[in-house]
Design a protein around this motif. Structure first.
Motif, PDB file in Angstrom:
ATOM      1  N   ALA A 112       0.814  -1.216   0.000  1.00  0.00           N
ATOM      2  CA  ALA A 112       0.000   0.000   0.000  1.00  0.00           C
ATOM      3  C   ALA A 112       0.845   1.263   0.000  1.00  0.00           C
ATOM      4  N   GLY A 135       0.512   3.402  -3.104  1.00  0.00           N
ATOM      5  CA  GLY A 135      -0.234   4.584  -2.690  1.00  0.00           C
ATOM      6  C   GLY A 135       0.499   5.867  -3.023  1.00  0.00           C
ATOM      7  N   GLU A 173      -5.920  -2.605  -8.306  1.00  0.00           N
ATOM      8  CA  GLU A 173      -6.202  -2.752  -6.877  1.00  0.00           C
ATOM      9  C   GLU A 173      -7.304  -3.779  -6.633  1.00  0.00           C
ATOM     10  N   LYS A 194      -5.439   4.905  -0.077  1.00  0.00           N
ATOM     11  CA  LYS A 194      -4.512   3.770   0.003  1.00  0.00           C
ATOM     12  C   LYS A 194      -3.136   4.210   0.507  1.00  0.00           C
ATOM     13  N   THR A 232      -9.573  -2.396   5.184  1.00  0.00           N
ATOM     14  CA  THR A 232      -9.203  -1.875   3.862  1.00  0.00           C
ATOM     15  C   THR A 232      -9.915  -2.645   2.756  1.00  0.00           C
ATOM     16  N   THR A 287     -12.407  -1.100   0.066  1.00  0.00           N
ATOM     17  CA  THR A 287     -12.142  -1.337  -1.361  1.00  0.00           C
ATOM     18  C   THR A 287     -13.393  -1.841  -2.063  1.00  0.00           C
TER      19      THR A 287
END
Length: 254
Positions: free
Chosen positions: A36, A40, A81, A127, A229, A233
């Protein structure tokens, strides 16, 4: 009266807490979270550059084209992702590989009117925050816990210092003040934490047990972060258009 705690539920929770290091999913979660930070960082750069540059030039046609290109690139990144979340976390997140509308103009318009085109931008920025939290937990809590677990192996080495070195004692000054009959009455105390070193096996074992508990708590916290997460998502990327899936011939709802 508070409800009684089910012993079976408590036992399952304890086994889940202690068993975190031996579950394969824990290490898939760690890999997911570790990725991440670098991904990210790239996502934040793409979003900030594309949106900022596009808005700055939005008075001319090139700015609109930059915003459109940024949206498509972000949708493609969101597709990556989505696949990463499915592979490592086991969450099946559906995407669209076809746009609604009969003409090309209608399909393009439907893409940019749909709110699900823009929620991936928020997700990509989020993220990076997940990556920062992961690094903090790994660098501070987990590394400290593992170092404490290893204390019994080297506490007796004269070349290794195990403990709390301080040039001067650390002092805390808790105070309590109350008003009584127009008088301010207070109590002050001084708590001093000074030099301390592990010198005996019992002390080393106490430190190791504390480190083991800290490590277990950190692994469970990271597992919880991965699950949270994955849930975010799924909420932000489900149903969004996936240009990579369309190019690769993936199937999904229209």
């Amino acid at each position: 009266m508070a409800p009684a705690v089910d012993p079976a539920t408590l036992s399952r929770g304890a086994r889940r807490f202690v068993g975190a290091p031996v579950r394969p999913q824990t290490y898939r979660n760690l890999l997911y979270l570790l990725l991440a930070f670098p991904t990210g960082f790239v996502y934040v750069f793409v979003v900030s550059f594309g949106v900022g540059f596009g808005l700055g030039l939005s008075v001319v046609l090139i700015g609109v084209a930059i915003l459109a290109a940024t949206a498509v690139v972000c949708l493609a990144l969101a597709g990556i992702e989505r696949r990463l979340t499915t592979t490592l976390l086991g969450r099946d997140i559906e995407a669209r590989t076809a746009l609604s509308g009969e003409t090309a103009r209608e399909r393009v318009a439907s893409l940019f009117i749909d709110p699900r085109t823009w929620t991936p931008l928020a997700y990509l920025v989020l993220k990076f925050g997940v990556g920062i939290v992961t690094l903090i937990l790994l660098a501070s809590a987990l590394s400290t816990g593992l170092a404490m677990v290893l204390v019994p192996l080297h506490y007796g080495d004269p070349a290794v210092y195990v403990g709390i070195p301080t040039d001067r004692p650390v002092e805390f000054h808790p105070a309590l003040y109350v008003v009584w009959n127009n008088l301010l009455v207070g109590v002050n105390a001084v708590v001093s934490v000074g030099y301390w070193r592990v010198r005996t096996l019992p002390e080393a074992l106490v430190v190791a047990v504390a480190g083991l508990l800290l490590s277990l708590a950190t692994l469970n916290a990271l597992n919880g972060l991965a699950r949270a997460t994955g849930w975010v998502t799924e909420r932000l990327l489900a149903g969004a258009y996936d240009p990579l899936g369309a190019i690769l011939g993936g199937s999904g709802p229209n």
